[in-house]
Write a protein that holds these residues in place. Structure first.
Motif, short mmCIF file in Angstrom:
data_model
loop_
_atom_site.label_atom_id
_atom_site.label_comp_id
_atom_site.label_asym_id
_atom_site.label_seq_id
_atom_site.Cartn_x
_atom_site.Cartn_y
_atom_site.Cartn_z
N MET A 121 -13.32 -0.65 10.00
CA MET A 121 -12.40 0.02 9.09
C MET A 121 -12.22 1.47 9.52
SD MET A 121 -10.50 -0.68 6.48
CE MET A 121 -11.12 -2.33 6.67
N LEU A 122 -11.01 1.89 9.49
CA LEU A 122 -10.72 3.26 9.85
C LEU A 122 -11.24 4.21 8.77
CD1 LEU A 122 -7.07 2.73 11.13
CD2 LEU A 122 -9.15 3.00 12.49
N GLU A 123 -11.90 5.27 9.18
CA GLU A 123 -12.50 6.18 8.21
C GLU A 123 -11.53 7.19 7.63
OE1 GLU A 123 -16.11 7.94 9.54
OE2 GLU A 123 -16.84 6.04 10.34
N ASN A 124 -10.34 7.26 8.18
CA ASN A 124 -9.36 8.21 7.66
C ASN A 124 -8.18 7.52 6.98
OD1 ASN A 124 -10.71 10.59 8.49
ND2 ASN A 124 -10.15 10.08 10.58
N ILE A 125 -8.31 6.22 6.75
CA ILE A 125 -7.26 5.43 6.10
C ILE A 125 -7.83 4.85 4.80
CG2 ILE A 125 -5.80 3.36 6.25
CD1 ILE A 125 -4.82 5.62 8.04
N ILE A 126 -7.02 4.91 3.76
CA ILE A 126 -7.37 4.29 2.48
C ILE A 126 -6.31 3.23 2.19
CG2 ILE A 126 -7.69 4.65 0.00
CD1 ILE A 126 -8.44 7.59 0.72
N TYR A 127 -6.74 2.02 1.90
CA TYR A 127 -5.81 0.96 1.52
C TYR A 127 -5.62 1.02 0.01
CZ TYR A 127 -5.97 -0.80 6.23
OH TYR A 127 -5.85 -0.90 7.59
N VAL A 128 -4.42 1.39 -0.41
CA VAL A 128 -4.12 1.66 -1.81
C VAL A 128 -3.33 0.49 -2.40
CG1 VAL A 128 -2.93 3.21 -3.40
CG2 VAL A 128 -4.12 4.14 -1.39
N ALA A 129 -3.87 -0.09 -3.47
CA ALA A 129 -3.17 -1.17 -4.16
C ALA A 129 -2.16 -0.62 -5.15
CB ALA A 129 -4.17 -2.06 -4.89
N ASN A 130 -2.52 0.47 -5.83
CA ASN A 130 -1.63 1.04 -6.84
C ASN A 130 -2.14 2.43 -7.23
OD1 ASN A 130 0.48 1.14 -8.65
ND2 ASN A 130 -0.50 -0.13 -10.19
N ILE A 131 -1.24 3.22 -7.73
CA ILE A 131 -1.60 4.51 -8.31
C ILE A 131 -0.99 4.55 -9.70
CG2 ILE A 131 -1.30 7.02 -8.20
CD1 ILE A 131 -1.23 6.70 -5.10
N VAL A 132 -1.82 4.78 -10.70
CA VAL A 132 -1.34 4.82 -12.09
C VAL A 132 -1.52 6.25 -12.59
CG1 VAL A 132 -1.65 3.93 -14.42
CG2 VAL A 132 -1.92 2.40 -12.45
N ASP A 133 -0.43 6.85 -12.99
CA ASP A 133 -0.46 8.23 -13.49
C ASP A 133 -0.65 8.27 -15.00
OD1 ASP A 133 0.14 9.41 -10.95
OD2 ASP A 133 2.21 8.81 -11.22
N ASN A 134 -1.29 9.32 -15.44
CA ASN A 134 -1.43 9.61 -16.87
C ASN A 134 -2.00 8.47 -17.69
OD1 ASN A 134 -0.34 12.28 -16.74
ND2 ASN A 134 1.65 11.33 -16.38
N THR A 135 -3.01 7.81 -17.17
CA THR A 135 -3.67 6.75 -17.92
C THR A 135 -4.84 7.33 -18.72
OG1 THR A 135 -4.76 4.60 -17.77
CG2 THR A 135 -5.12 6.13 -15.93
N ILE A 136 -5.15 6.69 -19.83
CA ILE A 136 -6.30 7.13 -20.63
C ILE A 136 -7.34 6.01 -20.76
CG2 ILE A 136 -5.05 8.89 -21.92
CD1 ILE A 136 -4.88 6.84 -24.25
N VAL A 137 -7.19 4.93 -20.00
CA VAL A 137 -8.13 3.81 -20.11
C VAL A 137 -9.18 3.79 -19.00
CG1 VAL A 137 -6.49 2.36 -21.37
CG2 VAL A 137 -6.61 2.20 -18.87
#
Length: 170
Positions: A1-17
């Motif tokens: 796995m590359l150490e400078n890469i992040i595999y992102v599934a989703n980004i949720v803004d302004n969540t409170i859960v």
């Protein structure tokens, strides 16, 4: 796995859960734990996520006032990359970082890569989701076996210190 890469599934803004207060949650793809009744099964395969450099992920999650949560998938599968991202967040901001993991605290401290990420974060929600311990009124976790741990106090005392919020009944 590359150490400078992040595999992102989703980004949720302004969540409170996903932790205390308003947060931006970075959902990573890839999970090797596979909890029964996981609601993110589509993200078990790391390659279903979008690869981002640490700088790209930082820009996407750090544009406003919200604190940060790393969740998944299983963040420990990308511990080295997330450690670098967390260090940048801590260096450049005063934001808190919550970390969700299917691994227990005890398992995390036994692995150098996992421990490196843990040390950069403020709160850990640990343990697998266990269907038999599910309660739908739990705050910030899905089952009663999962603990909400104050990482800084735990490391200072060398014993588990649960996170406490006077407005939150654990």
């Amino acid at each position: 796995m590359l150490e400078n890469i992040i595999y992102v599934a989703n980004i949720v803004d302004n969540t409170i859960v996903d932790g205390e207060g308003f947060r931006t949650s970075l959902y990573v793809s890839g999970c090797d734990i596979h909890c029964e009744d996981c609601h993110n099964k589509d993200w078990w395969d790391m390659k279903k996520g979008t690869p981002m450099t640490i700088e790209e992920a930082y820009e996407k999650i750090n544009y406003d006032f919200t604190n940060i949560t790393f969740i998944g998938g299983e963040p420990m599968m990308q511990a080295k990359s997330l450690t670098k991202l967390a260090k940048k967040i801590k260096k450049d901001t005063n934001k808190t970082i919550w970390l969700y993991s299917g691994h227990t605290y005890e398992e995390i401290v036994e692995c150098a890569d996992f421990y490196g990420l843990l040390r950069q974060c403020d709160v850990l929600v640990d343990g697998k989701f266990e269907k038999q311990y599910f309660k739908n009124n739990l705050k910030f976790r899905g089952s009663t076996n999962q603990r909400i741990i104050d990482i800084k106090k735990t490391l200072a005392k060398n014993e588990i210190v649960l996170w406490y919020d006077e407005f939150c009944i654990n």
